[in-house]
Enzyme design. Structure first.
Site, short mmCIF file in Angstrom:
data_model
loop_
_atom_site.label_atom_id
_atom_site.label_comp_id
_atom_site.label_asym_id
_atom_site.label_seq_id
_atom_site.Cartn_x
_atom_site.Cartn_y
_atom_site.Cartn_z
N GLU A 1 0.84 -1.20 0.00
CA GLU A 1 0.00 0.00 0.00
C GLU A 1 0.88 1.25 0.00
O GLU A 1 0.59 2.22 0.69
CB GLU A 1 -0.93 0.01 1.22
CG GLU A 1 -1.80 -1.23 1.30
CD GLU A 1 -2.91 -1.10 2.34
OE1 GLU A 1 -4.05 -0.83 1.94
OE2 GLU A 1 -2.64 -1.26 3.53
N CYS B 1 -6.97 7.56 0.95
CA CYS B 1 -6.42 8.01 2.23
C CYS B 1 -5.05 8.65 2.07
O CYS B 1 -4.69 9.56 2.83
CB CYS B 1 -6.29 6.85 3.20
SG CYS B 1 -7.82 6.37 4.01
N CYS C 1 -11.28 2.48 5.65
CA CYS C 1 -10.57 3.67 6.11
C CYS C 1 -10.84 4.88 5.24
O CYS C 1 -10.85 6.02 5.73
CB CYS C 1 -9.07 3.40 6.16
SG CYS C 1 -8.39 2.74 4.64
N CYS C 2 -11.03 4.67 3.94
CA CYS C 2 -11.09 5.82 3.03
C CYS C 2 -12.37 6.64 3.13
O CYS C 2 -12.30 7.88 3.12
CB CYS C 2 -10.89 5.37 1.58
SG CYS C 2 -9.26 4.67 1.27
#
Lengths: 646, 646
Positions: free
Chosen positions: A325, A343, A409-410
């Site tokens: 990532e 993110c 998370c995004c």
């Protein structure tokens, strides 16, 4: 605390936006904020934090958490160690959204979530739904992998935002108790553990907590986490041995993954997981500003240069590889397989805005704008309901927005960034206001104890004309810093109709106007905004022989729905003139770019795979739309980098 | 059995080669053949087949067998279910090599291996080191995944070759007994299982066994396996249920993976695992020829068209994806990530040569040649000691030849193909000889019971001039078929100095000369062999705006060692003339292609990643070498498809 020359972002409450960002904030406030809460509930995230019900879900191992693009269906319930962070960001998004739009029902739901965290918190202040509910007895045994302090950080950010938006102190008090507990456990002092989190975030969160509470101890704890990172003996080695594991048995092989491969002041390459890196650098920038730490600042400038000169997509996306990532090697910027997590671009905005803490500088603001208008908001559909995790620069049509994600998370990250956009548009210093970004908006601030309202009127980013007025009850002297974007070939400035030579007053890419302002003053700034071609450094293999289109801060892409497919057949000759066309009914109202192109013709190629004659060319039109708005119509091919020919 | 019009390959013993192929055969006979045996021993493959010692190694699960590119180090011993096949191909390579070079020591070692197989064979004829030594009691329970009949097939091929080369019958007898056992277990007759192998190979092997033994039952068993494939109820479904498994729980999801998704006569797309597909089609071609089966032939022609018009690399590589070691979607031919397994190109040569069984036809021979000179022999280093499993068309410098592989299928496959090259150069029919390929070589064959030796003299593939002479004790009438390659723009033919109009006597891409030949006859064929540009169908996204270079049958690539790097900066304008240059000291003696190119200059680009001005161009030279010979010098970048500009 901060020296006189430092600049701080205004609070969300100080800025009102309309126009381009107004529409984006409305989408978040009216849809995304509620959706975030609803999806968390659907994913059974409430059950993880509710101490009155049995521990839920299925524990999935750390390494199977990588995103798969699958939508959340409710069929498979998995419990994630980082869910507290998603609550934190959801709370933060809700908080900022409340400035835009009253939402009593959402506020009530958030209050209930906070109540659960309150019930969950232990006597000693500790708080982690994962370690209290899923892996009891193991707290503080694996900072490297398990996001324990990261979760604390996001809950702190949520607590600060919710306190500021609602005046409600409950979560803030909870998180102060937890922060105090963390401060007792970790630190440079004898007897404390020398740990820090594998996923940075706590650092910048503690700075926010210190600022809102006025408690310097939180800033000092943040500084400790920054300073300790990467020191020898290496905490993650010792921690692994303490739990009976071999430190070498680390999935990501190198501590570059979490930027603990060396002390932060010695780092000069952006490495590893992109979001972690950006959060660390954002925290470092805060500490550099709060403590006037030039050695941190020097490291940050090296890292900034490394990112922006070798490792940044033209969209402001970053971190090309799904495997970590994150970052790979210099100039490796694959388009179709770009990870470029939403993110990561959001976090780049965080970092860039903090680099403006020592004063206006286009070097940072230009990149902040690039990430804001392109690779970050591409992660949110125009209606605020669907999301991208990865933001590739090329697609064959199968990369589409999703409703939710196993690793969610995004969505709350882009939500909180958009809902707090005002804090990035302006910067406030001592008797100084900086306009970093343009567009319909206003900011309230004080000079000599008197309120000033600065109002921009502009159709930016679609038009470069900006007018600025003040509303105040008497003349006041202060500095006004106006950014002249790096992409702008020609800027014209007038004050009350009188021209100002921009070059004369330009420093670090900003015009500085230091005078006594009156309520009748009118500033007009005209930023030329021609469509432009962008070429990548020839070291970028994936963009060799390609060209991208941009206008102002907006990077464009071509989508299948607007163009002859396949898009790889399209070539944009250099002689083509690119025309900007207002399209008020398209994608919420955008400016498109159009031009004459040629295409390799496959229709008459026949049944052979190879031949000695070059494909026949045919004339065609190309129509490009803003990259951030792609995949808001029917699914199809997309590409940012078009084939170029001299 | 075969009708008069069929053509069969000569035996290895009938053909001698020198020149280009002579050097390749020498590398195999003097190095590869021994290396194959040695590596098998190093990998502890002897221990798996030796019934007198305990079962060795670590069983690794089926799905972790995918190749990783790691060299065999001896540190980790893993036992593979397909090792019998590697023995089979190693024996086959050794057998063919013995024609070229006596090697008593290797022959003795192979005899010992055969002795072990003899000891291992069960009373009923069954033979599988995996099922006898590693998974006893499970034989014939998982034909879908476990290569049981595939291993039998390769051992049969090895047995036939070893018998032909040495006259030793032992392995042939062993494999006849096993084939008889297989024939008792499987077949259309009532009471027999309706199975067939998940990895095709037994079909073509049984044809070879039938031909060498004169036993039609083996041909009929082969036909059964071909006919039964993909019939309903599906054997792999029933077999899975019989062992208590859910048929849907199949790693590869679809029976397209092993070409059993539908009966073979209904298949019209090349799908799934590329080697399996090619082996199946080769077996089908054998059966079509042996049984004069037009329905099979029709299916094969559809499949051939699908492969060659939509799914074949310009190198003759095939199967772009590592995930299924096979095909994806039409026109999907990625260059850097091309799987293009050496075995798949070798197997394409097998299939193509069998398609010539009904008579000379350039449609098949051209592709056979393309695979032979490019994507297959690229898998073997020039010295015969190191191997490629994947054959990408582009590399950043980290794709390098390896010593051995966890899945060592490719080394003995390329070894046996090269060592038997003579069987592909010529075809023999009734009073007919076809010259499919050119190059220094001679073939012995009989006409009316008299021996004819046909001798070619040619520097092919580096030069298109070929002379052909006969050696015989009296004039004999037979047909001589000479291929005029599809890549050749102009061919000139003379017999004893008298010109023959090629177009007049051309059919299916072959000149047919039907006359009484004498020992004094001299045929001269001059094939124009200009360097040429190749363009891919515009539907191939990965080759859009790209051009490849070829000359004669040889496809070229550029390597970093010969060119300015990075190679992605190179552009070959259409006006560039490409010159062929003899390089006798390079890579064992090749012809290179050189021309003027331009390159994007990065040296003066500076520290920015993007800008509005196109890169400055500088003049440079490009030097291309044969693709098959790449990575025989220092590691570096490579690419086949260069950037093209009109």
């Amino acid at each position: 605390m901060p020296a006189n020359t430092t600049f701080r972002p205004p609070s969300v409450a100080q800025v009102e936006v309309a126009g381009f960002w107004g529409a984006r904030v409305d989408a978040v406030a009216s849809r995304t904020a509620d959706i975030l809460y609803d999806r968390c509930v659907e994913a059974r995230m409430l059950e993880q934090i509710d101490p009155d019900i049995p521990s839920p879900g299925v524990v999935i191992p750390f390494h199977s958490m990588s995103p798969t693009g699958n939508e959340f269906t409710g069929a498979t319930v998995t419990t994630q160690m980082f869910w507290d962070s998603d609550w934190g960001k959801t709370i933060e998004t809700a908080a900022y959204s409340l400035y835009r739009r009253r939402n009593d029902e959402l506020e009530r739901k958030i209050d209930a979530v906070i109540d659960l965290f309150g019930k969950l918190q232990q006597e000693d202040g500790y708080l982690s739904s994962w370690y209290q509910r899923i892996q009891p007895g193991l707290r503080w045994t694996n900072l490297r992998d398990c996001h324990e302090l990261y979760c604390a950080g996001h809950l702190i950010e949520g607590a600060v935002a919710y306190f500021q938006a609602t005046g409600k102190r409950k979560l803030l008090d909870i998180m102060c108790r937890f922060a105090d507990h963390i401060g007792e456990m970790f630190g440079a002092e004898p007897g404390k553990r020398k740990g820090y989190c594998g996923h940075e975030e706590i650092e910048l969160a503690l700075v926010k907590l210190g600022r809102v509470t006025g408690q310097r101890k939180y800033l000092e704890l943040a500084r400790y986490f920054v300073d300790q990172r990467g020191q020898q003996p290496h905490y993650f080695d010792e921690e692994a041995r303490a739990r009976g594991a071999d430190p070498k048995d680390y999935h990501f092989k190198t501590y570059e993954y979490n930027q603990s491969h060396k002390p932060v002041r010695e780092q000069n390459k952006v490495v590893g997981h992109a979001v972690r890196a950006m959060y660390l650098y954002a925290g470092m920038a805060d500490i550099a500003a709060e403590f006037a730490d030039d050695s941190l600042r020097t490291a940050l400038e090296r890292l900034w240069n490394d990112l922006t000169s070798k490792n940044l997509y033209v969209t402001g996306g970053l971190g090309p590889s799904a495997a970590n990532e994150g970052f790979t090697s210099d100039y490796d910027l694959p388009n179709e397989t770009a990870y470029a997590e939403t993110c990561a671009s959001v976090a780049l905005v965080f970092w860039a805005s903090r680099m403006l803490g020592v004063g206006p500088n286009r070097r940072y603001a230009d990149v902040m704008e690039q990430a804001l208008y392109n690779g970050s908001i591409s992660g949110l559909s125009l209606d605020g309901s669907r999301f991208f995790y990865e933001n590739p620069l090329e697609s064959r049509g199968r990369h589409n927005r999703w409703k939710w994600h196993r690793c969610p998370c995004c969505p709350p990250n882009i939500g909180r960034m958009v809902a707090s956009i005002g804090t990035y548009i302006y910067g406030l210093g001592e008797r100084a206001v900086a306009v970093h970004l343009y567009g319909d908006s206003s900011i309230r601030f004080e000079v000599e104890g008197r309120e000033v309202v600065l109002t921009q009127a502009s159709r930016y980013p679609w038009d470069g004309a900006v007018s600025i007025k003040f509303d105040m009850d008497r003349p006041l002297r202060f500095k006004l810093h106006l950014r002249i974007p790096g992409w702008c070939p020609r800027a014209q400035l007038t004050i009350n109709g009188e021209g100002v030579d921009v070059e004369d007053v330009l420093a670090d890419g900003y015009v500085t106007l230091d005078r006594e302002w009156e309520g009748t003053d009118v500033i007009r700034l005209d930023l030329d905004m021609p469509a432009r071609r962008i070429y990548a450094n020839p070291r970028v293999r994936q963009d060799a022989g390609r060209v991208a289109l941009a206008r102002g801060p907006i990077v464009y892409c071509v989508e299948e729905v607007d163009n002859p497919e396949p898009l790889h057949s399209l070539v944009l000759p250099s002689a083509t003139s690119i025309e900007a066309v207002e399209a008020p009914d398209l994608l919420g109202g955008v400016v498109t770019l159009s031009g004459q192109a040629v295409a390799d013709r496959s229709s008459d190629w026949g049944d052979t795979l190879y031949r000695s004659a070059r494909p026949v060319r045919e004339q065609t039109m190309v129509r490009a739309v803003p990259y951030f708005a792609w995949d808001n119509r029917q699914p199809g091919e997309m590409r940012v980098w078009l084939r170029d020919e001299p």
